[in-house]
Design an enzyme around this catalytic site. Structure first.
Site, mmCIF file in Angstrom:
data_model
loop_
_atom_site.group_PDB
_atom_site.id
_atom_site.type_symbol
_atom_site.label_atom_id
_atom_site.label_comp_id
_atom_site.label_asym_id
_atom_site.label_seq_id
_atom_site.Cartn_x
_atom_site.Cartn_y
_atom_site.Cartn_z
ATOM 1 N N ARG A 1 43.653 34.820 51.737
ATOM 2 C CA ARG A 1 43.618 36.228 51.330
ATOM 3 C C ARG A 1 43.202 37.192 52.453
ATOM 4 O O ARG A 1 42.576 38.221 52.189
ATOM 5 C CB ARG A 1 42.695 36.421 50.111
ATOM 6 C CG ARG A 1 43.127 35.638 48.883
ATOM 7 C CD ARG A 1 44.489 36.054 48.365
ATOM 8 N NE ARG A 1 44.880 35.250 47.225
ATOM 9 C CZ ARG A 1 45.614 34.143 47.282
ATOM 10 N NH1 ARG A 1 46.091 33.734 48.450
ATOM 11 N NH2 ARG A 1 45.904 33.458 46.213
ATOM 12 N N SER B 1 42.972 40.352 40.922
ATOM 13 C CA SER B 1 41.761 39.525 41.032
ATOM 14 C C SER B 1 40.677 40.284 41.793
ATOM 15 O O SER B 1 40.927 40.833 42.862
ATOM 16 C CB SER B 1 42.074 38.219 41.763
ATOM 17 O OG SER B 1 42.992 37.445 41.028
ATOM 18 N N GLU C 1 37.514 40.124 46.556
ATOM 19 C CA GLU C 1 38.842 40.127 47.141
ATOM 20 C C GLU C 1 39.382 41.555 47.156
ATOM 21 O O GLU C 1 40.065 41.965 48.082
ATOM 22 C CB GLU C 1 39.775 39.216 46.331
ATOM 23 C CG GLU C 1 41.210 39.202 46.806
ATOM 24 C CD GLU C 1 42.053 38.226 46.010
ATOM 25 O OE1 GLU C 1 43.160 38.624 45.595
ATOM 26 O OE2 GLU C 1 41.623 37.079 45.792
#
Length: 302
Positions: A174, A225, A295
């Protein structure tokens, strides 16, 4: 700022606004005003924008479709550059896909699957732009952008544009070099896809879409998320096991469907969301001695 705004408008680069509410441009429907909001109508317009901002020493922030983003209630200082309709061209040649940073990722995955090419099935439910997906190495269902990207054309803060190959993008879970070392805007990306069976590709796409519909709250304003998975653990499972599903602070609520999503129930502020994020972090750490990190990008005035 007024003189700079007038200069930008004189350049005919696209949309230029003062004090534009960023809640209008984020999937969470949260965010205060941008001092200057710019949506370039072309790559050339983007370059001219950057040159003028650099000359005037104005800080800038780039956004795409506003997913994976939480903008401060007080907005963002300087200029906000939105990559949208002016940077959304797409060209497919024998498995090599060249696409603009403003192209919606879900639409791209759908278009490619209909042409019988495989590689972007994982992206069928990721509600962002190509540029944002490359920037954060977006992924799902066991794959991510790093698996298919060959190179990316990046506009850097000094106004220079440069191709970075896969190795130079320095992808990891990520994240990419654009977050860690070399901030820049993804103007274009080139992906390497493989030709396959249209029916099998479509079935995989549909399976991924169905999974998201039944497990994630994409009908409610959310940013995707919130936390990175602290592998081998999963953030959502830890949050749910800690009894936080449905927990609210102000208008922000941990989703009843999935513990790693925070939804805006109608009047949430960024302050509410940040408070809920910190509460989830503290609770999971107290119960399981596991640190979960965000995130979602939290940006704007403190």
């Amino acid at each position: 700022m007024t003189e700079l705004i007038n200069q930008l408008k004189d350049l005919n680069i696209g949309i230029v606004k003062e004090g534009e509410p960023l809640a209008n441009h984020t999937t969470m429907k949260i965010g205060g005003p941008a001092d200057i909001f710019i949506e370039p109508s072309s790559v050339e317009g983007l370059q001219k924008t950057m040159e003028l901002l650099v000359d005037n020493q104005v800080e800038w922030t780039a956004i795409g479709r506003g997913s994976n983003l939480l903008v401060s209630d007080d907005g963002i200082a300087g200029a906000v550059i939105k990559l949208g309709r002016g940077l959304n061209e797409m060209e497919l040649d024998d498995g090599q896909l060249r696409v603009g940073g403003g192209y919606p990722l879900v639409a791209l995955a759908t278009q490619i699957s209909r042409k019988g090419f495989s590689g972007l099935e994982f992206a069928s439910g990721i509600p962002g732009s190509v540029g944002g997906a490359v920037y954060m190495n977006a992924g799902a269902h066991g794959s991510d952008i790093s698996k298919v990207l060959t190179k990316a054309y990046i506009l850097f803060p000094n106004g220079k544009m440069e191709w970075l190959d896969h190795e130079e993008m320095d992808f990891s879970y990520r994240t990419s070099v654009l977050q860690k070392k070399r901030p820049g805007i993804v103007v274009e990306a080139i992906f390497k896809l493989t030709e396959g069976d249209k029916d099998l590709i479509s079935a995989e796409m549909q399976k991924n879409k169905d999974y998201r519909k039944t497990t994630q709250p994409y009908n409610s304003p959310c940013a995707g998320s919130i936390f990175r998975n602290p592998l081998p653990e999963y953030a959502g499972q830890l949050i749910e096991s800690a009894g936080l599903k449905g927990h609210s602070i102000g208008g922000a609520q941990i989703s009843e469907m999935h513990g790693n999503f925070i939804v805006n129930t109608g009047n949430a502020t960024a302050t509410d969301v940040v408070a809920l994020i910190e509460h989830a972090k503290d609770t999971v750490f107290a119960k399981y001695d596991v640190k979960i990190e965000t995130e979602v990008e939290i940006i704007g005035r403190k």
